[in-house]
Design a protein around this motif. Structure first.
Motif: not given
Ligand code: ATR
Length: 260
Positions: A124-129, A148-155, A169-171, A182-186
């Motif tokens: 879950l998530g598509a951030g830097g890590v 799966s990522n909220r913003t699908i383009e990043k995935a 798709e998200w969810k 791997a999201t920042s949620v939490g």
């Molecule tokens: P990094 O700094 O590690 O690159 P980031 O780009 O800030 O991280 O990414 C954070 C991740 O948490 C992303 O996958 C982000 O989803 P989006 O790409 O849709 O923004 C996800 N994230 C942050 N808040 C979220 C939320 N409320 N629900 C679902 N995903 C969330």
């Protein structure tokens, strides 16, 4: 005296200095490790300090893991594949970029005896890590990775690097053995708005502070095995330390206490 730094922005939260300075002292190395907040415009000059050996090693954190690449001479295969650098050092006349998040993730899982071989993993998530985690999972022989990522383009962008990954798709929750948040949620006590009503699965959260996110708490209450990202963090630091100092520092109870 050797000087090491972790660079990022923000940087005040980083626990890397505590960890590295503990190992520096334990191994009686004449060195110091500090954190420094940089602007993007300062990256080039800072990395050049490695060239003239004013400093001896750099850890890189958010948001510069990708941005430092253009100032480096050589990149490890892990960096070539993930576009992410967390460790910089000088070898001969070259400034080298490496990514110990990949090994850190693997060694952390092995330490916790979580076996991913032939397993289906949902990320879950598509951030830097995330590219580092995918690289690591593939090298350990997992069966399937769903992303799966909220913003699908990043995935979908990550899939361009790793064709094996299936973007969902998200969810949309597939059948999985291990799920990785791997999201920042939490980070601030929030809860992921997802229905993961399973038991006897492995729930992993990259976040280690707080120790137990809402994601992990719910999973534990539902009867799943949980693990946070503490060992990934410790092992990525352990691998950076060994590159710079030629010593693999010990991970014992004292080290674990540093991270609370
Ligand atoms: P990094 O700094 O590690 O690159 P980031 O780009 O800030 O991280 O990414 C954070 C991740 O948490 C992303 O996958 C982000 O989803 P989006 O790409 O849709 O923004 C996800 N994230 C942050 N808040 C979220 C939320 N409320 N629900 C679902 N995903 C969330």
């Amino acid at each position: 005296m050797k000087k090491f730094f972790v660079i990022g922005n923000p940087i005040s939260h980083s626990l890397s200095p505590e960890l590295h300075n503990f190992w520096i002292k334990k191994n009686k190395i004449n060195a110091v490790y500090d954190k420094i907040k940089l602007e993007e415009s300062e990256l080039k000059d800072f990395i050049n300090k490695l060239r003239n050996e004013e400093i001896h090693g750099i850890n890189v954190t958010v948001p510069f893991k990708n941005k430092v690449i253009k100032y480096l001479d050589k990149l490890s295969l892990e960096v070539e594949t993930t576009d992410s650098v967390n460790t910089i050092y000088k070898s001969g006349n070259d400034i080298i970029g490496h990514n110990t998040d990949v090994a850190g993730f693997e060694l952390g899982l092995r330490h916790s005896k979580i076996n991913v071989l032939h397993k289906s993993i949902l990320i879950l998530g598509a951030g830097g890590v995330v590219p580092s985690i995918i690289y690591s999972l593939l090298s350990m022989g997992c069966k399937k990775i769903f992303l799966s990522n909220r913003t699908i383009e990043k995935a979908e962008n990550i899939k361009k690097k790793f064709d094996e990954v299936e973007v969902l798709e998200w969810k949309k929750i597939p059948d999985f053995d291990i799920v990785i948040n791997a999201t920042s949620v939490g980070l601030k006590g929030e809860s992921l708005d997802l229905d993961l009503n399973t038991k006897d699965k492995v729930f992993y959260d990259v976040i280690y502070n707080p120790k137990e996110t809402q994601f992990l708490k719910k999973a534990r209450e539902n009867g799943n095995r949980i693990e946070n990202g503490k060992f990934m963090f410790i092992y990525q630091a352990n691998q950076s330390f060994s590159i710079w100092n030629n010593i693999i520092p010990k991970i014992d109870d004292e080290v674990l206490k540093i991270l609370g």
